[in-house]
Every structure is written in structure tokens, then in C-alpha cells.
Scaffold this active site. Structure first.
Site, PDB file in Angstrom:
ATOM      1  N   CYS A 113       0.820  -1.215   0.000  1.00 15.75           N
ATOM      2  CA  CYS A 113       0.000   0.000   0.000  1.00 15.75           C
ATOM      3  C   CYS A 113       0.853   1.263   0.000  1.00 15.75           C
ATOM      4  CB  CYS A 113      -0.924  -0.001   1.206  1.00 15.75           C
ATOM      5  SG  CYS A 113      -1.947  -1.469   1.301  1.00 15.75           S
ATOM      6  N   HIS A 248      -2.952   6.750   3.474  1.00 16.71           N
ATOM      7  CA  HIS A 248      -3.463   5.517   2.874  1.00 16.71           C
ATOM      8  C   HIS A 248      -4.889   5.283   3.376  1.00 16.71           C
ATOM      9  CE1 HIS A 248      -4.103   1.560   1.537  1.00 16.71           C
ATOM     10  NE2 HIS A 248      -3.839   0.951   2.668  1.00 16.71           N
ATOM     11  N   ASN A 279     -10.384   0.135   0.466  1.00 17.17           N
ATOM     12  CA  ASN A 279      -8.924   0.104   0.474  1.00 17.17           C
ATOM     13  C   ASN A 279      -8.426  -0.371  -0.888  1.00 17.17           C
ATOM     14  OD1 ASN A 279      -6.218  -0.512   0.780  1.00 17.17           O
ATOM     15  ND2 ASN A 279      -6.458  -1.539   2.756  1.00 17.17           N
TER      16      ASN A 279
HETATM   17  O1  UT7 Z   1      -3.938  -1.744   3.779  1.00 14.24           O
HETATM   18  C1  UT7 Z   1      -3.163  -2.571   4.565  1.00 14.24           C
HETATM   19  C2  UT7 Z   1      -3.115  -2.084   5.994  1.00 14.24           C
HETATM   20  N1  UT7 Z   1      -4.228  -2.604   6.718  1.00 14.24           N
HETATM   21  C3  UT7 Z   1      -4.881  -1.898   7.666  1.00 14.24           C
HETATM   22  O2  UT7 Z   1      -4.589  -0.768   7.905  1.00 14.24           O
HETATM   23  C4  UT7 Z   1      -5.974  -2.608   8.447  1.00 14.24           C
HETATM   24  C5  UT7 Z   1      -5.933  -2.244   9.911  1.00 14.24           C
HETATM   25  N2  UT7 Z   1      -6.985  -2.912  10.665  1.00 14.24           N
HETATM   26  C6  UT7 Z   1      -8.290  -2.610  10.579  1.00 14.24           C
HETATM   27  O3  UT7 Z   1      -8.664  -1.716   9.842  1.00 14.24           O
HETATM   28  C7  UT7 Z   1      -9.270  -3.347  11.456  1.00 14.24           C
HETATM   29  O4  UT7 Z   1      -8.552  -4.180  12.359  1.00 14.24           O
HETATM   30  C8  UT7 Z   1     -10.289  -4.214  10.659  1.00 14.24           C
HETATM   31  C9  UT7 Z   1     -11.267  -3.310   9.922  1.00 14.24           C
HETATM   32  C10 UT7 Z   1      -9.550  -5.087   9.644  1.00 14.24           C
HETATM   33  C11 UT7 Z   1     -11.084  -5.106  11.592  1.00 14.24           C
HETATM   34  O5  UT7 Z   1     -11.758  -4.314  12.557  1.00 14.24           O
HETATM   35  P1  UT7 Z   1     -11.653  -4.677  14.112  1.00 14.24           P
HETATM   36  O6  UT7 Z   1     -12.429  -3.683  14.824  1.00 14.24           O
HETATM   37  O7  UT7 Z   1     -10.186  -4.785  14.434  1.00 14.24           O
HETATM   38  O8  UT7 Z   1     -12.376  -6.078  14.175  1.00 14.24           O
HETATM   39  P2  UT7 Z   1     -11.802  -7.485  14.639  1.00 14.24           P
HETATM   40  O9  UT7 Z   1     -10.962  -8.088  13.574  1.00 14.24           O
HETATM   41  O10 UT7 Z   1     -11.223  -7.359  16.017  1.00 14.24           O
HETATM   42  O11 UT7 Z   1     -13.130  -8.340  14.761  1.00 14.24           O
HETATM   43  C12 UT7 Z   1     -14.088  -8.043  15.778  1.00 14.24           C
HETATM   44  C13 UT7 Z   1     -15.275  -8.962  15.589  1.00 14.24           C
HETATM   45  C14 UT7 Z   1     -14.893 -10.441  15.473  1.00 14.24           C
HETATM   46  O12 UT7 Z   1     -15.916 -11.179  16.063  1.00 14.24           O
HETATM   47  P3  UT7 Z   1     -15.749 -11.771  17.562  1.00 14.24           P
HETATM   48  O13 UT7 Z   1     -14.526 -12.656  17.508  1.00 14.24           O
HETATM   49  O14 UT7 Z   1     -15.569 -10.568  18.441  1.00 14.24           O
HETATM   50  O15 UT7 Z   1     -17.028 -12.506  17.790  1.00 14.24           O
HETATM   51  C15 UT7 Z   1     -14.921 -10.692  13.987  1.00 14.24           C
HETATM   52  O16 UT7 Z   1     -15.182 -12.035  13.664  1.00 14.24           O
HETATM   53  O17 UT7 Z   1     -15.942  -8.615  14.364  1.00 14.24           O
HETATM   54  C16 UT7 Z   1     -16.056  -9.797  13.563  1.00 14.24           C
HETATM   55  N3  UT7 Z   1     -15.995  -9.396  12.164  1.00 14.24           N
HETATM   56  C17 UT7 Z   1     -17.073  -9.021  11.463  1.00 14.24           C
HETATM   57  N4  UT7 Z   1     -18.368  -8.927  11.803  1.00 14.24           N
HETATM   58  C18 UT7 Z   1     -19.216  -8.501  10.867  1.00 14.24           C
HETATM   59  C19 UT7 Z   1     -14.896  -9.312  11.370  1.00 14.24           C
HETATM   60  N5  UT7 Z   1     -15.255  -8.888  10.167  1.00 14.24           N
HETATM   61  C20 UT7 Z   1     -16.597  -8.708  10.194  1.00 14.24           C
HETATM   62  C21 UT7 Z   1     -17.540  -8.270   9.245  1.00 14.24           C
HETATM   63  N6  UT7 Z   1     -18.820  -8.178   9.632  1.00 14.24           N
HETATM   64  N7  UT7 Z   1     -17.186  -7.913   7.983  1.00 14.24           N
END
Ligand code: UT7
EC number: 2.3.1.180
Length: 323
Positions: A113, A248, A279
């Protein structure tokens, strides 16, 4: 001493809009979750037969036309991408063929990225070294090709598109440094190999995108403010001097958390293209900058911070004068 500036910009996005509601029919997700956790409302998806080269050439053609340059004026083309399928010839060489650019050095660059801001620094350095006078710097990605459409944790994040900049040589005013007058300020770039696995394309010929989302989130919100301040310092500015910030476009929460830690002006323009484009990896910074410029949101000549990060983990940022 000669320097360089962004003379013109162009961008391209596929016509197909994929909404959060449509995604919620494909995986267990919701519009509410996606907007709350990422800010994303829509993303563009390329047609099956639409390639990274198609998108790169479309964006570059617009930038070239806007610069008022003939194709023969371009002597360097670099395409930042991690999703181009063709290894050889490079996407850049194919863009040269499409646009009728006769004899430019043409090569691709993969820095995830952070690819566009890395390539922009490379073009600036080439101009300063006298190796080029007019360069095309392009970020283009078809993330939909590397998306696991069964993984709700990643498929809601990604989109396709391209952005391009024409970088041209300028004579710097006596004693001028940084971006204020020269156009493209000194780059701040690097990588953290201890986090090399945090963002990946997994697999050989048909890889899919994977990341340790929370770890990247914490890294970005913790490290990027200091990198942003350093890019301003090297340009002879402070964050309070900036008219715009284009980071980004990975997650609106990251953008807001990083920028809260900088002393920015109340009227600073913040790119939020992630909301409509998702993204788009190496395309995200030039896409967002080109859209803001096209709308006239940032005055010509005003200092804008570009700051990108991603797989590596790698980062690259610089202050540029808005074209
Ligand atoms: O471009 C490359 C660089 N990348 C980045 O900058 C990404 C940085 N990270 C992020 O933007 C965030 O970490 C994400 C958007 C990828 C994820 O958000 P989060 O708030 O960190 O969510 P999480 O991965 O901690 O997931 C929280 C919960 C989980 O469920 P449980 O285990 O708490 O029951 C996931 O399974 O949300 C669940 N989950 C979803 N639920 C509904 C994950 N994806 C989804 C979804 N819809 N699409």
C-alpha cells in the site's frame, strides 16, 4: 539545484459499485458493522476482463492530458502495484505501449500500500539526479482478484482503481528546501521486518489478501503520527502548515486516530475516499489526491502531506505542493 513537482493528476475507477448491503448477502456482515469499524460505504470492482494495466493506462492518460504533455515528453514510467498478474512485460511497459510513450524507462514497483509514495520519491530522486525530466507515477490495483470472497474479515475492505501523477522538473528558488517551493518534499520511508507477516498475499499464482487487522491498526495509530511530523519537518513545515492530508485509505478510524495526534489547522482538508472506494492499496493515495484536486478542494501550490503504509510493514510519506 533542480527539484520536481506534481504537475498533474488523473484517476480511474471501474463503474461497478459494490455496496455493503450487497456484501451482506454474500457473507455474514452488515452495513452497520462495516461503516462503524471501517467507515467504508461502497467500493468499485473491476470487470472480469478489466486488468491492472487497463486501469493504470486510463488514469495515466488523464494525467498526461491534464499536464498538456505529449507522450514523447515522458522519460520515466513507474507503476506501483502488488496485484498485476503479468510479470513480464511490466505493467509500466504496457502503459507505455497503450499511451504511445516511445522510449521511457518503464518498471513496476511493489511496496504494498506504500507503493505510490515510494514510487513518487523514486521519480523525484531521478529528476534531481538528472535521469528524467517528466515522469509518470501510477498506483493501480485490482484487489478484487486477490480477495477471498468467503472471508468477511477482509472482503468488505478492498476495492479496485488507479491514480496517476505527472512529475516534472522545476528549478528551485535559491535556498528553498522541502515542498514549499520545490513541489515534492524529502521522503520519510522505511520498513519493520519484524512485522513482515502482518499484511500478506497468501499463495502462489492465485493468492488472497490476509492481514493481522488489529496488530496493523495498533501499529498505524501508534507509529504514523511521528512519521507524519518528520515528513513535515524535513519539508521545513509543521503539521499546522498543511492544507491537506492524504493518508493511505485503509480505515476511517485509523485516519481519524492518527490525525487527532497532529496539531492540524481546523480547515485542513482530510482525504476520506475510503468511504466510497474502500482500500485500494497502492492506488489509494493518488486516487484520493486526484479526486480532491479535481474538485478544487485544495488550492494549487498548497502543502499536502501524503502518507502511506502497508505490507512489509512498510511506510513512505512526503509533503507535496498541490498541483
Ligand atoms: O492496507 C493494509 C493495511 N491494513 C490496515 O490498515 C488494516 C488495519 N486494521 C483494521 O482496519 C481493522 O482491524 C479491521 C477493519 C480489519 C477489523 O476491525 P476490528 O475492529 O479490528 O475487528 P476485529 O478483527 O477485532 O473483529 C471483531 C469482531 C470479530 O468477532 P468476535 O470474535 O468478536 O465474535 C470478527 O469475527 O468482528 C467480527 N468481524 C465481522 N463482523 C461482521 C470481522 N469482520 C466482520 C464483518 N462483519 N465484515
Amino acid at each position: 539545484m533542480s527539484g520536481s513537482r506534481i504537475a498533474a493528476l488523473g484517476h480511474y475507477q471501474p463503474s461497478r459499485v459494490l455496496t455493503n448491503d450487497e456484501l451482506s448477502t454474500m457473507v455474514d456482515t452488515s452495513d452497520e458493522w462495516i461503516r462503524r469499524r471501517t467507515g467504508i460505504a461502497t467500493r468499485r470492482i473491476a470487470a472480469p476482463d478489466e486488468s491492472v494495466t487497463d486501469m493504470a493506462a486510463a488514469a495515466a492518460g488523464k494525467a498526461l492530458a491534464s499536464a498538456g504533455l505529449r507522450p514523447s515528453g515522458i522519460d520515466l514510467i513507474t507503476v506501483a502495484t502488488c496485484t498485476a498478474i503479468d510479470r513480464c512485460p511490466s505493467t509500466a511497459a504496457q502503459v507505455a505501449a497503450r499511451l504511445g510513450i516511445p522510449s521511457a524507462v518503464a518498471y513496476d514497483l511493489n511496496n504494498g500500500c506504500a507503493g505510490f509514495t515510494t514510487a513518487l520519491a523514486g521519480a523525484d530522486h531521478a529528476v534531481r539526479a538528472g535521469a528524467a525530466r517528466h515522469a509518470l507515477v501510477i498506483g493501480a490495483e485490482k484487489m478484487s482478484d486477490v480477495t477471498d470472497w468467503t472471508d468477511r474479515g477482509t472482503c468488505v475492505l478492498l476495492g479496485d482503481g488507479a491514480g496517476a501523477a505527472v512529475v516534472s522538473a522545476v528549478e528551485e528558488a535559491d535556498g528553498a528546501e522541502g515542498a514549499g517551493r520545490a513541489g515534492i518534499g524529502p521522503v520519510v520511508w522505511g520498513s519493520d521486518p519484524t512485522r513482515a507477516d502482518a499484511v500478506r498475499l497468501v499463495g502462489d499464482w492465485h493468492p488472497h489478501f490476509a492481514q493481522e487487522g488489529q496488530s496493523v491498526f495498533r501499529w498505524a495509530t501508534g507509529e504514523l503520527p511521528a512519521i507524519a511530523r518528520e515528513a513535515c519537518r524535513r519539508a521545513g513545515l509543521t503539521p499546522a502548515d498543511l492544507a491537506g492530508v492524504i493518508t493511505h485509505q485503509a480505515n476511517l478510524r485509523i485516519i481519524e486516530a492518527v490525525l487527532r495526534q497532529l496539531d492540524l489547522r481546523d480547515d485542513v482538508v482530510i482525504a476520506q475516499d475510503v468511504v466510497e472506494s474502500g482500500n485500494t492499496s497502492a492506488a489509494s493515495v493518488p486516487l484520493a489526491l486526484s479526486k480532491l484536486t479535481e474538485r478544487g478542494d485544495i488550492p494549487s501550490g498548497a502543502p499536502v502531506l501524503l502518507l502511506a503504509f502497508g505490507g512489509g510493514l512498510s511506510w513512505a510519506g512526503q509533503v507535496v505542493a498541490c498541483p
